[in-house]
Write a protein that holds these residues in place. Structure first.
Motif, PDB file in Angstrom:
ATOM      1  N   GLU A 145       0.830  -1.200   0.000  1.00  0.00           N
ATOM      2  CA  GLU A 145       0.000   0.000   0.000  1.00  0.00           C
ATOM      3  C   GLU A 145       0.872   1.260   0.000  1.00  0.00           C
ATOM      4  OE1 GLU A 145      -2.105  -2.866   2.983  1.00  0.00           O
ATOM      5  OE2 GLU A 145      -0.072  -2.158   2.605  1.00  0.00           O
ATOM      6  N   SER A 146       0.271   2.333  -0.472  1.00  0.00           N
ATOM      7  CA  SER A 146       0.880   3.658  -0.366  1.00  0.00           C
ATOM      8  C   SER A 146      -0.235   4.690  -0.382  1.00  0.00           C
ATOM      9  CB  SER A 146       1.867   3.907  -1.509  1.00  0.00           C
ATOM     10  OG  SER A 146       1.220   3.829  -2.754  1.00  0.00           O
ATOM     11  N   GLY A 147       0.129   5.909  -0.015  1.00  0.00           N
ATOM     12  CA  GLY A 147      -0.829   7.006  -0.110  1.00  0.00           C
ATOM     13  C   GLY A 147      -1.440   7.447   1.198  1.00  0.00           C
ATOM     14  N   GLY A 148      -1.123   6.754   2.284  1.00  0.00           N
ATOM     15  CA  GLY A 148      -1.660   7.186   3.565  1.00  0.00           C
ATOM     16  C   GLY A 148      -0.998   8.474   4.028  1.00  0.00           C
ATOM     17  N   GLY A 149      -1.548   9.038   5.093  1.00  0.00           N
ATOM     18  CA  GLY A 149      -0.977  10.264   5.631  1.00  0.00           C
ATOM     19  C   GLY A 149      -1.934  10.970   6.542  1.00  0.00           C
ATOM     20  N   LEU A 150      -1.617  12.224   6.806  1.00  0.00           N
ATOM     21  CA  LEU A 150      -2.426  13.073   7.684  1.00  0.00           C
ATOM     22  C   LEU A 150      -3.236  14.031   6.819  1.00  0.00           C
ATOM     23  CD1 LEU A 150      -3.131  14.231  10.505  1.00  0.00           C
ATOM     24  CD2 LEU A 150      -1.088  15.674  10.282  1.00  0.00           C
ATOM     25  N   VAL A 151      -4.528  14.121   7.095  1.00  0.00           N
ATOM     26  CA  VAL A 151      -5.402  15.001   6.323  1.00  0.00           C
ATOM     27  C   VAL A 151      -6.420  15.619   7.269  1.00  0.00           C
ATOM     28  CG1 VAL A 151      -7.003  13.139   5.724  1.00  0.00           C
ATOM     29  CG2 VAL A 151      -6.822  15.145   4.234  1.00  0.00           C
ATOM     30  N   GLN A 152      -6.864  16.813   6.929  1.00  0.00           N
ATOM     31  CA  GLN A 152      -7.884  17.459   7.755  1.00  0.00           C
ATOM     32  C   GLN A 152      -9.258  16.893   7.441  1.00  0.00           C
ATOM     33  OE1 GLN A 152      -7.441  21.720   7.136  1.00  0.00           O
ATOM     34  NE2 GLN A 152      -6.246  21.869   9.021  1.00  0.00           N
ATOM     35  N   SER A 153     -10.138  16.995   8.405  1.00  0.00           N
ATOM     36  CA  SER A 153     -11.519  16.570   8.210  1.00  0.00           C
ATOM     37  C   SER A 153     -12.116  17.268   6.989  1.00  0.00           C
ATOM     38  CB  SER A 153     -12.334  16.908   9.464  1.00  0.00           C
ATOM     39  OG  SER A 153     -13.652  16.450   9.336  1.00  0.00           O
ATOM     40  N   GLY A 154     -12.798  16.486   6.168  1.00  0.00           N
ATOM     41  CA  GLY A 154     -13.361  17.020   4.935  1.00  0.00           C
ATOM     42  C   GLY A 154     -12.453  16.863   3.736  1.00  0.00           C
ATOM     43  N   GLY A 155     -11.217  16.493   3.980  1.00  0.00           N
ATOM     44  CA  GLY A 155     -10.248  16.339   2.904  1.00  0.00           C
ATOM     45  C   GLY A 155     -10.350  14.994   2.205  1.00  0.00           C
ATOM     46  N   SER A 156      -9.416  14.779   1.289  1.00  0.00           N
ATOM     47  CA  SER A 156      -9.409  13.564   0.470  1.00  0.00           C
ATOM     48  C   SER A 156      -8.025  12.927   0.450  1.00  0.00           C
ATOM     49  CB  SER A 156      -9.815  13.892  -0.970  1.00  0.00           C
ATOM     50  OG  SER A 156     -11.117  14.415  -1.038  1.00  0.00           O
ATOM     51  N   LEU A 157      -8.030  11.641   0.268  1.00  0.00           N
ATOM     52  CA  LEU A 157      -6.791  10.877   0.060  1.00  0.00           C
ATOM     53  C   LEU A 157      -7.105   9.745  -0.903  1.00  0.00           C
ATOM     54  CD1 LEU A 157      -5.129  10.244   3.566  1.00  0.00           C
ATOM     55  CD2 LEU A 157      -4.164  11.574   1.668  1.00  0.00           C
ATOM     56  N   THR A 158      -6.096   9.343  -1.643  1.00  0.00           N
ATOM     57  CA  THR A 158      -6.222   8.158  -2.480  1.00  0.00           C
ATOM     58  C   THR A 158      -5.156   7.159  -2.075  1.00  0.00           C
ATOM     59  OG1 THR A 158      -7.080   9.408  -4.355  1.00  0.00           O
ATOM     60  CG2 THR A 158      -6.197   7.226  -4.802  1.00  0.00           C
ATOM     61  N   LEU A 159      -5.603   5.996  -1.667  1.00  0.00           N
ATOM     62  CA  LEU A 159      -4.696   4.912  -1.338  1.00  0.00           C
ATOM     63  C   LEU A 159      -4.469   4.058  -2.581  1.00  0.00           C
ATOM     64  CD1 LEU A 159      -6.121   3.741   2.113  1.00  0.00           C
ATOM     65  CD2 LEU A 159      -4.474   5.560   1.621  1.00  0.00           C
ATOM     66  N   SER A 160      -3.252   3.579  -2.729  1.00  0.00           N
ATOM     67  CA  SER A 160      -2.924   2.689  -3.828  1.00  0.00           C
ATOM     68  C   SER A 160      -2.389   1.383  -3.273  1.00  0.00           C
ATOM     69  CB  SER A 160      -1.850   3.310  -4.729  1.00  0.00           C
ATOM     70  OG  SER A 160      -2.292   4.534  -5.267  1.00  0.00           O
ATOM     71  N   CYS A 161      -2.599   0.324  -4.025  1.00  0.00           N
ATOM     72  CA  CYS A 161      -2.059  -0.978  -3.648  1.00  0.00           C
ATOM     73  C   CYS A 161      -1.464  -1.604  -4.895  1.00  0.00           C
ATOM     74  CB  CYS A 161      -3.146  -1.866  -3.065  1.00  0.00           C
ATOM     75  SG  CYS A 161      -2.522  -3.457  -2.487  1.00  0.00           S
ATOM     76  N   ALA A 162      -0.162  -1.769  -4.880  1.00  0.00           N
ATOM     77  CA  ALA A 162       0.536  -2.356  -6.012  1.00  0.00           C
ATOM     78  C   ALA A 162       0.774  -3.830  -5.753  1.00  0.00           C
ATOM     79  CB  ALA A 162       1.856  -1.634  -6.236  1.00  0.00           C
ATOM     80  N   ALA A 163       0.439  -4.650  -6.725  1.00  0.00           N
ATOM     81  CA  ALA A 163       0.608  -6.086  -6.601  1.00  0.00           C
ATOM     82  C   ALA A 163       1.805  -6.548  -7.419  1.00  0.00           C
ATOM     83  CB  ALA A 163      -0.650  -6.802  -7.076  1.00  0.00           C
ATOM     84  N   SER A 164       2.471  -7.580  -6.929  1.00  0.00           N
ATOM     85  CA  SER A 164       3.570  -8.194  -7.666  1.00  0.00           C
ATOM     86  C   SER A 164       3.527  -9.696  -7.417  1.00  0.00           C
ATOM     87  CB  SER A 164       4.914  -7.611  -7.225  1.00  0.00           C
ATOM     88  OG  SER A 164       5.147  -7.851  -5.855  1.00  0.00           O
ATOM     89  N   GLY A 165       4.179 -10.422  -8.271  1.00  0.00           N
ATOM     90  CA  GLY A 165       4.233 -11.868  -8.128  1.00  0.00           C
ATOM     91  C   GLY A 165       3.164 -12.602  -8.898  1.00  0.00           C
ATOM     92  N   ASN A 166       2.100 -11.885  -9.269  1.00  0.00           N
ATOM     93  CA  ASN A 166       1.034 -12.474 -10.060  1.00  0.00           C
ATOM     94  C   ASN A 166       0.169 -11.319 -10.573  1.00  0.00           C
ATOM     95  OD1 ASN A 166      -0.557 -14.384 -11.299  1.00  0.00           O
ATOM     96  ND2 ASN A 166      -0.954 -15.553  -9.428  1.00  0.00           N
ATOM     97  N   THR A 167      -0.603 -11.590 -11.596  1.00  0.00           N
ATOM     98  CA  THR A 167      -1.499 -10.546 -12.090  1.00  0.00           C
ATOM     99  C   THR A 167      -2.814 -10.604 -11.320  1.00  0.00           C
ATOM    100  OG1 THR A 167      -2.369 -12.010 -13.793  1.00  0.00           O
ATOM    101  CG2 THR A 167      -0.493 -10.639 -14.390  1.00  0.00           C
ATOM    102  N   LEU A 168      -3.450  -9.446 -11.213  1.00  0.00           N
ATOM    103  CA  LEU A 168      -4.669  -9.327 -10.414  1.00  0.00           C
ATOM    104  C   LEU A 168      -5.941  -9.696 -11.181  1.00  0.00           C
ATOM    105  CD1 LEU A 168      -4.054  -5.983  -8.482  1.00  0.00           C
ATOM    106  CD2 LEU A 168      -4.208  -8.281  -7.505  1.00  0.00           C
ATOM    107  N   ASP A 169      -5.802 -10.051 -12.448  1.00  0.00           N
ATOM    108  CA  ASP A 169      -6.981 -10.219 -13.306  1.00  0.00           C
ATOM    109  C   ASP A 169      -8.061 -11.113 -12.700  1.00  0.00           C
ATOM    110  OD1 ASP A 169      -5.671  -9.948 -16.677  1.00  0.00           O
ATOM    111  OD2 ASP A 169      -4.973  -9.069 -14.806  1.00  0.00           O
ATOM    112  N   ASP A 170      -7.658 -12.179 -12.024  1.00  0.00           N
ATOM    113  CA  ASP A 170      -8.640 -13.144 -11.520  1.00  0.00           C
ATOM    114  C   ASP A 170      -8.867 -13.021 -10.020  1.00  0.00           C
ATOM    115  OD1 ASP A 170      -7.138 -15.464 -13.774  1.00  0.00           O
ATOM    116  OD2 ASP A 170      -9.005 -14.345 -14.049  1.00  0.00           O
ATOM    117  N   TYR A 171      -8.435 -11.923  -9.449  1.00  0.00           N
ATOM    118  CA  TYR A 171      -8.554 -11.734  -8.006  1.00  0.00           C
ATOM    119  C   TYR A 171      -9.628 -10.710  -7.676  1.00  0.00           C
ATOM    120  CZ  TYR A 171      -4.081 -14.112  -7.218  1.00  0.00           C
ATOM    121  OH  TYR A 171      -3.075 -15.041  -7.149  1.00  0.00           O
TER     122      TYR A 171
END
Length: 125
Positions: free
Chosen positions: A5-31
């Protein structure tokens, strides 16, 4: 399959964040993939799940209308867009994946075999 995962952090109430999750070792197509959250003093709970085809998504009531899960299979990455954040959204967010097509009707911790290490999200009031 490894998830980071990445993208976490500190944000004020009402704000926005986008978390990302990068996969490796296999493709996510069937997950099916998802996001859990563990808030301070609470059990880890499912926030959202998206099927392998992206045709089906579900959300916890507490985040419906504010969070959006998405996936980019070409980049082997998936996301959690979080808007209108509240202090109650504070916690560690974990991305998860499991080799089945759809999201289970009843999702538990045991529903997903693959877990990321977690990323901290803190929403200040």
């Amino acid at each position: 399959l490894q998830l980071v995962e990445s993208g976490g952090g500190l944000v004020q109430s009402g704000g926005s964040l986008t978390l990302s999750c990068a996969a490796s070792g296999n493709t996510l197509d069937d997950y099916a993939i998802g996001w859990f959250r563990q808030s301070p003093g609470k059990e880890r709970e499912i926030m959202s799940c998206i099927s392998s085809s992206s045709r089906s998504t579900n959300y916890a009531d507490s985040v419906k209308g504010r969070f959006t899960i998405s996936r980019d299979n070409a980049k082997n990455t998936f996301f959690l867009q979080m808007n209108s954040l509240k202090p109650d959204d504070t916690g560690v967010y974990y991305c998860v994946a499991e080799y089945f097509g759809g999201c289970p009707r009843q999702i538990t911790l045991a529903s997903f075999h693959y877990w990321g290490q977690g990323t901290q999200v803190t929403v200040s009031s």
